[in-house]
Design a protein around this motif. Structure first.
Motif, mmCIF file in Angstrom:
data_model
loop_
_atom_site.group_PDB
_atom_site.id
_atom_site.type_symbol
_atom_site.label_atom_id
_atom_site.label_comp_id
_atom_site.label_asym_id
_atom_site.label_seq_id
_atom_site.Cartn_x
_atom_site.Cartn_y
_atom_site.Cartn_z
ATOM 1 N N LEU A 43 17.191 70.123 -55.193
ATOM 2 C CA LEU A 43 18.119 69.376 -54.342
ATOM 3 C C LEU A 43 17.402 68.683 -53.191
ATOM 4 O O LEU A 43 16.486 69.236 -52.588
ATOM 5 C CB LEU A 43 19.197 70.307 -53.775
ATOM 6 C CG LEU A 43 20.019 71.082 -54.802
ATOM 7 C CD1 LEU A 43 21.071 71.931 -54.084
ATOM 8 C CD2 LEU A 43 20.693 70.135 -55.794
ATOM 9 N N HIS A 44 17.832 67.460 -52.873
ATOM 10 C CA HIS A 44 17.270 66.743 -51.730
ATOM 11 C C HIS A 44 17.744 67.422 -50.453
ATOM 12 O O HIS A 44 18.940 67.717 -50.309
ATOM 13 C CB HIS A 44 17.723 65.283 -51.743
ATOM 14 C CG HIS A 44 16.977 64.421 -50.773
ATOM 15 N ND1 HIS A 44 17.218 64.459 -49.414
ATOM 16 C CD2 HIS A 44 15.992 63.511 -50.955
ATOM 17 C CE1 HIS A 44 16.423 63.602 -48.805
ATOM 18 N NE2 HIS A 44 15.659 63.017 -49.711
ATOM 19 N N PRO A 45 16.852 67.709 -49.509
ATOM 20 C CA PRO A 45 17.230 68.461 -48.305
ATOM 21 C C PRO A 45 18.239 67.746 -47.409
ATOM 22 O O PRO A 45 18.967 68.405 -46.667
ATOM 23 C CB PRO A 45 15.892 68.656 -47.577
ATOM 24 C CG PRO A 45 15.022 67.545 -48.085
ATOM 25 C CD PRO A 45 15.420 67.355 -49.512
ATOM 26 N N ASP A 46 18.274 66.411 -47.446
ATOM 27 C CA ASP A 46 19.192 65.660 -46.579
ATOM 28 C C ASP A 46 20.521 65.352 -47.272
ATOM 29 O O ASP A 46 21.589 65.504 -46.678
ATOM 30 C CB ASP A 46 18.546 64.349 -46.123
ATOM 31 C CG ASP A 46 17.321 64.596 -45.251
ATOM 32 O OD1 ASP A 46 17.324 65.597 -44.510
ATOM 33 O OD2 ASP A 46 16.371 63.807 -45.321
ATOM 34 N N THR A 47 20.468 64.920 -48.528
ATOM 35 C CA THR A 47 21.688 64.513 -49.237
ATOM 36 C C THR A 47 22.343 65.661 -49.994
ATOM 37 O O THR A 47 23.539 65.619 -50.275
ATOM 38 C CB THR A 47 21.377 63.384 -50.240
ATOM 39 O OG1 THR A 47 20.510 63.905 -51.278
ATOM 40 C CG2 THR A 47 20.679 62.219 -49.546
ATOM 41 N N GLY A 48 21.547 66.693 -50.345
ATOM 42 C CA GLY A 48 22.096 67.793 -51.125
ATOM 43 C C GLY A 48 22.287 67.445 -52.586
ATOM 44 O O GLY A 48 22.830 68.250 -53.356
ATOM 45 N N GLU A 49 21.858 66.271 -52.999
ATOM 46 C CA GLU A 49 22.018 65.836 -54.385
ATOM 47 C C GLU A 49 20.770 66.184 -55.197
ATOM 48 O O GLU A 49 19.673 66.326 -54.658
ATOM 49 C CB GLU A 49 22.264 64.325 -54.436
ATOM 50 C CG GLU A 49 23.540 63.899 -53.729
ATOM 51 C CD GLU A 49 23.722 62.391 -53.745
ATOM 52 O OE1 GLU A 49 22.815 61.681 -54.233
ATOM 53 O OE2 GLU A 49 24.773 61.915 -53.286
ATOM 54 N N LYS A 50 20.951 66.277 -56.523
ATOM 55 C CA LYS A 50 19.826 66.575 -57.397
ATOM 56 C C LYS A 50 18.848 65.398 -57.423
ATOM 57 O O LYS A 50 19.254 64.247 -57.520
ATOM 58 C CB LYS A 50 20.314 66.841 -58.825
ATOM 59 C CG LYS A 50 20.927 68.217 -59.043
ATOM 60 C CD LYS A 50 21.223 68.416 -60.529
ATOM 61 C CE LYS A 50 21.747 69.810 -60.803
ATOM 62 N NZ LYS A 50 22.026 70.007 -62.248
ATOM 63 N N VAL A 51 17.560 65.719 -57.352
ATOM 64 C CA VAL A 51 16.524 64.701 -57.475
ATOM 65 C C VAL A 51 16.266 64.480 -58.964
ATOM 66 O O VAL A 51 16.188 65.451 -59.735
ATOM 67 C CB VAL A 51 15.223 65.140 -56.767
ATOM 68 C CG1 VAL A 51 14.114 64.117 -57.008
ATOM 69 C CG2 VAL A 51 15.477 65.320 -55.281
ATOM 70 N N PHE A 52 16.154 63.228 -59.380
ATOM 71 C CA PHE A 52 15.883 62.886 -60.771
ATOM 72 C C PHE A 52 14.626 63.620 -61.226
ATOM 73 O O PHE A 52 13.596 63.584 -60.541
ATOM 74 C CB PHE A 52 15.709 61.374 -60.893
ATOM 75 C CG PHE A 52 15.570 60.855 -62.292
ATOM 76 C CD1 PHE A 52 16.351 61.360 -63.319
ATOM 77 C CD2 PHE A 52 14.644 59.858 -62.585
ATOM 78 C CE1 PHE A 52 16.235 60.886 -64.622
ATOM 79 C CE2 PHE A 52 14.508 59.369 -63.880
ATOM 80 C CZ PHE A 52 15.319 59.886 -64.898
#
Length: 334
Positions: free
Chosen positions: A89-98
């Protein structure tokens, strides 16, 4: 079942250090600690993490944050949960990184590209293609793992990407042309030099990329913090230092994966085994590149601490007046 407090967790005897949310379990002030940290950070096993395991890791860390850990929770479990979350997970967005752009995917997805870059029998178009692939993958990794706490400039990213691709292709093609025209090289020396050509191309492109993408920091400055992590102010002087240090880091980073394999292959290919089996040259080079990626890349990243130290007297006057600290710190970038 009653919740376990952070203090009670200190009693766990599982061979792991006391868990600290958002921190590394290794001593980042030492080279050995940084190497072990980055070696752990690029662990490709996290690429196979199931969604259920990720959800459990995120929930465990949330429970720790809220002081709601269940009895028997170990430091090992918490460190592993944090490793999984940070890898995916991206630390700022919380979304999965490709997946191909995750740090844990850097080795398995980058090694085949570097193997192509190091092929000394490439045509002109082949050289351009593999340099473009290498810079595109690096640009994807940079963008996917960027600081997303503030809106990013798409134009700045594209400027860095185009600059890096252009620089890498121009230097690679130019140097190969020079080497091909040289008359004083023996066949073995010519082959080795051709294999080393990608390093100056990729290293220069990396410097070009970071300079173009971070030029705005010179005008805006970057945050400087005290030893407790509290922001003291924004400094253009620190920004200039950070850009220089990061550019130097980018110049050094490609060295292990672009210098070690060519030297190793120049030795391996002289053996009777390889002379009888020339078709194995590319697969063997792929193995050598992968091993260099897996072990030497964290070594190069570990040379410099992520946070640099600067004397207060070297910074702007308004920052000197804002604190009584003798030294401040700034994130130089990777």
């Amino acid at each position: 079942m009653s919740a376990t407090t952070v203090q009670e967790l200190e009693l766990c005897k599982d061979g792991y250090p006391q868990f600290q949310l958002g921190k590394s379990r290794f001593d980042m002030s030492t080279f050995t600690g940084r190497y072990r940290h980055f070696l752990d950070h690029v662990d490709p096993r996290t690429l196979f993490t199931r969604q259920a395991t990720l959800d459990e890791a995120v929930q465990l860390l949330e429970n720790f944050k809220n002081g709601e850990l269940q009895p028997g929770t170990t430091n090992k479990q918490l460190w592993q949960a944090q490793k999984i979350k940070q890898a995916i997970l991206h630390p700022d967005t919380g979304e999965k990184v490709f997946i191909p752009f995750r740090m844990s995917g850097f080795v398995p997805f980058g090694a085949p590209i570097i193997t192509g870059v190091l092929n000394h029998n490439l045509s002109l178009m082949g050289t351009v293609f593999w340099q473009w692939m290498a810079q595109s993958h690096m640009a994807g990794v940079n963008y996917a793992n960027r600081n997303a706490s503030k809106p990013a400039s798409t134009s700045q990213f594209l400027l860095g990407y185009v600059g890096a691709v252009t620089t890498a292709c121009a230097i690679a093609v130019g140097l190969r042309f020079v080497v091909d025209k040289a008359k004083n090289f023996s066949p073995a020396t010519r082959t080795l030099v051709q294999r080393l050509v990608p390093f100056p191309a990729v290293a220069t492109a990396g410097v070009c990329n970071v300079v173009l993408m971070r030029l705005s920091e010179l005008g805006k400055g970057i945050e400087v913090e005290d030893q407790n992590g509290s922001v003291v102010g924004t400094s253009k002087i620190a920004a200039k230092r950070a850009l220089k240090e990061t550019a130097l880091t980018r110049a050094i980073l490609p060295a292990p994966i672009l210098i070690i394999p060519p030297i190793v292959m120049s030795i391996v290919e002289k053996t009777n085994f390889m002379r009888r089996r020339p078709g194995l040259s590319l697969p063997v080079q792929g193995v050598v590149v992968t091993l260099s990626f897996a072990f030497a890349l964290p070594l190069a990243i570990s040379l410099f601490p992520q946070f640099s130290k600067v004397e207060l007297t070297a910074l702007e006057e308004e920052i000197q007046l804002a604190t009584s600290e003798t030294h401040l710190y700034y994130n130089k970038g990777l």
